[in-house]
Design a protein around this motif. Structure first.
Motif, short mmCIF file in Angstrom:
data_model
loop_
_atom_site.label_atom_id
_atom_site.label_comp_id
_atom_site.label_asym_id
_atom_site.label_seq_id
_atom_site.Cartn_x
_atom_site.Cartn_y
_atom_site.Cartn_z
N GLU A 88 0.80 -1.23 0.00
CA GLU A 88 0.00 0.00 0.00
C GLU A 88 0.83 1.27 0.00
O GLU A 88 0.29 2.38 -0.11
CB GLU A 88 -0.97 0.01 1.18
N ASP A 89 2.15 1.15 0.13
CA ASP A 89 3.04 2.30 0.00
C ASP A 89 3.36 2.60 -1.47
O ASP A 89 4.00 3.61 -1.76
CB ASP A 89 4.35 2.05 0.75
N THR A 90 2.92 1.74 -2.36
CA THR A 90 3.17 1.95 -3.78
C THR A 90 2.51 3.24 -4.25
O THR A 90 1.31 3.44 -4.06
CB THR A 90 2.63 0.77 -4.61
N ALA A 91 3.30 4.12 -4.83
CA ALA A 91 2.80 5.43 -5.26
C ALA A 91 3.92 6.20 -5.94
O ALA A 91 5.09 5.80 -5.87
CB ALA A 91 2.27 6.23 -4.07
N VAL A 92 3.55 7.30 -6.55
CA VAL A 92 4.54 8.29 -6.97
C VAL A 92 4.75 9.23 -5.79
O VAL A 92 3.78 9.77 -5.24
CB VAL A 92 4.08 9.08 -8.21
N TYR A 93 5.99 9.39 -5.41
CA TYR A 93 6.33 10.23 -4.26
C TYR A 93 6.87 11.57 -4.75
O TYR A 93 7.74 11.63 -5.63
CB TYR A 93 7.38 9.54 -3.40
N TYR A 94 6.35 12.62 -4.15
CA TYR A 94 6.72 13.98 -4.52
C TYR A 94 7.32 14.70 -3.32
O TYR A 94 6.84 14.56 -2.20
CB TYR A 94 5.50 14.77 -4.98
N CYS A 95 8.33 15.50 -3.59
CA CYS A 95 8.79 16.41 -2.55
C CYS A 95 8.27 17.80 -2.87
O CYS A 95 7.99 18.13 -4.03
CB CYS A 95 10.31 16.42 -2.45
N ALA A 96 8.12 18.59 -1.83
CA ALA A 96 7.55 19.93 -1.98
C ALA A 96 8.20 20.87 -0.99
O ALA A 96 8.72 20.44 0.05
CB ALA A 96 6.04 19.88 -1.78
N ALA A 97 8.16 22.15 -1.32
CA ALA A 97 8.78 23.17 -0.47
C ALA A 97 7.85 24.36 -0.30
O ALA A 97 7.07 24.70 -1.20
CB ALA A 97 10.10 23.63 -1.09
N ASP A 98 7.98 24.98 0.86
CA ASP A 98 7.23 26.20 1.13
C ASP A 98 8.05 27.02 2.13
O ASP A 98 8.74 26.44 2.98
CB ASP A 98 5.86 25.88 1.71
N TYR A 99 7.95 28.30 2.06
CA TYR A 99 8.66 29.14 3.02
C TYR A 99 8.23 28.77 4.43
O TYR A 99 7.04 28.59 4.71
CB TYR A 99 8.39 30.62 2.76
N ASP A 100 9.21 28.64 5.30
CA ASP A 100 8.90 28.27 6.67
C ASP A 100 8.17 29.41 7.37
O ASP A 100 8.64 30.54 7.38
CB ASP A 100 10.20 27.94 7.41
N GLY A 101 7.01 29.08 7.93
CA GLY A 101 6.18 30.10 8.55
C GLY A 101 6.19 30.08 10.06
O GLY A 101 5.30 30.67 10.69
N GLY A 102 7.14 29.36 10.65
CA GLY A 102 7.23 29.31 12.10
C GLY A 102 6.59 28.07 12.68
O GLY A 102 5.98 27.26 11.97
N VAL A 103 6.73 27.95 13.98
CA VAL A 103 6.32 26.72 14.65
C VAL A 103 4.83 26.48 14.53
O VAL A 103 4.39 25.35 14.18
CB VAL A 103 6.71 26.78 16.14
N TYR A 104 3.99 27.46 14.81
CA TYR A 104 2.53 27.26 14.78
C TYR A 104 2.08 26.84 13.38
O TYR A 104 1.30 25.90 13.22
CB TYR A 104 1.82 28.53 15.20
N TYR A 105 2.58 27.54 12.39
CA TYR A 105 2.17 27.24 11.01
C TYR A 105 2.61 25.84 10.61
O TYR A 105 1.85 25.09 9.96
CB TYR A 105 2.77 28.28 10.07
N PHE A 106 3.82 25.48 10.99
CA PHE A 106 4.32 24.15 10.65
C PHE A 106 3.47 23.07 11.32
O PHE A 106 3.04 22.11 10.67
CB PHE A 106 5.77 24.00 11.06
N ARG A 107 3.24 23.22 12.61
CA ARG A 107 2.51 22.19 13.35
C ARG A 107 1.09 22.01 12.82
O ARG A 107 0.54 20.89 12.84
CB ARG A 107 2.46 22.55 14.82
N ASN A 108 0.47 23.07 12.37
CA ASN A 108 -0.93 23.00 11.96
C ASN A 108 -1.14 22.77 10.47
O ASN A 108 -2.19 22.28 10.06
CB ASN A 108 -1.65 24.28 12.39
#
Length: 129
Positions: A88-108
């Motif tokens: 069930e792990d079979t898939a196309v895997y993608y990496c992605a990036a976004d500007y880090d928005g701090g702890v709260y934004y990351f956690r949520n």
């Protein structure tokens, strides 16, 4: 920023793979990095995310304890170590990036695909039973 994912392949159930995602064209340490996957006929789903420094990580429940995200800011690369792979792990895997928005934004929002602005081309992981 441009992202290039690699490391996919065919592996048997229970095996391991390590995916890499190399970034260029931006200041890598400013970005939250995420891994996502999409299986045939299914929606894209989250896998794991790392904040800018790597000291805070998030995982989807389906991969907790089996996958590990890490990053090397000196090499502008994020990794996904995948152990105990299942069909069930079979898939196309993608990496992605976004500007880090701090702890709260990351956690949520760290595991929400829509927050990510930059995407790599994907690498196929196939786990045979």
């Amino acid at each position: 920023v441009q992202l290039q994912a690699s490391g996919g392949g065919l592996v048997q159930t229970g095996g391991s793979l390590r995916l890499s995602c190399a970034a260029s064209g931006g200041t890598f340490s400013r970005y939250t990095m995420g891994w996502f996957r999409q299986a045939p006929g299914k929606e894209r789903e989250s896998v794991a995310a790392s904040n800018w420094s790597g000291d805070s990580t998030l995982y989807a429940d389906s991969v907790k304890g089996r996958f590990t995200i890490s990053r090397d800011n000196a090499r502008n690369t994020v990794y996904l170590q995948m152990n105990s792979l299942k069909p069930e792990d079979t898939a196309v895997y993608y990496c992605a990036a976004d500007y880090d928005g701090g702890v709260y934004y990351f956690r949520n929002f760290g595991l929400i695909p829509a927050r990510y602005d930059y995407w790599g081309q994907g690498t196929l992981v196939t786990v045979s039973s």
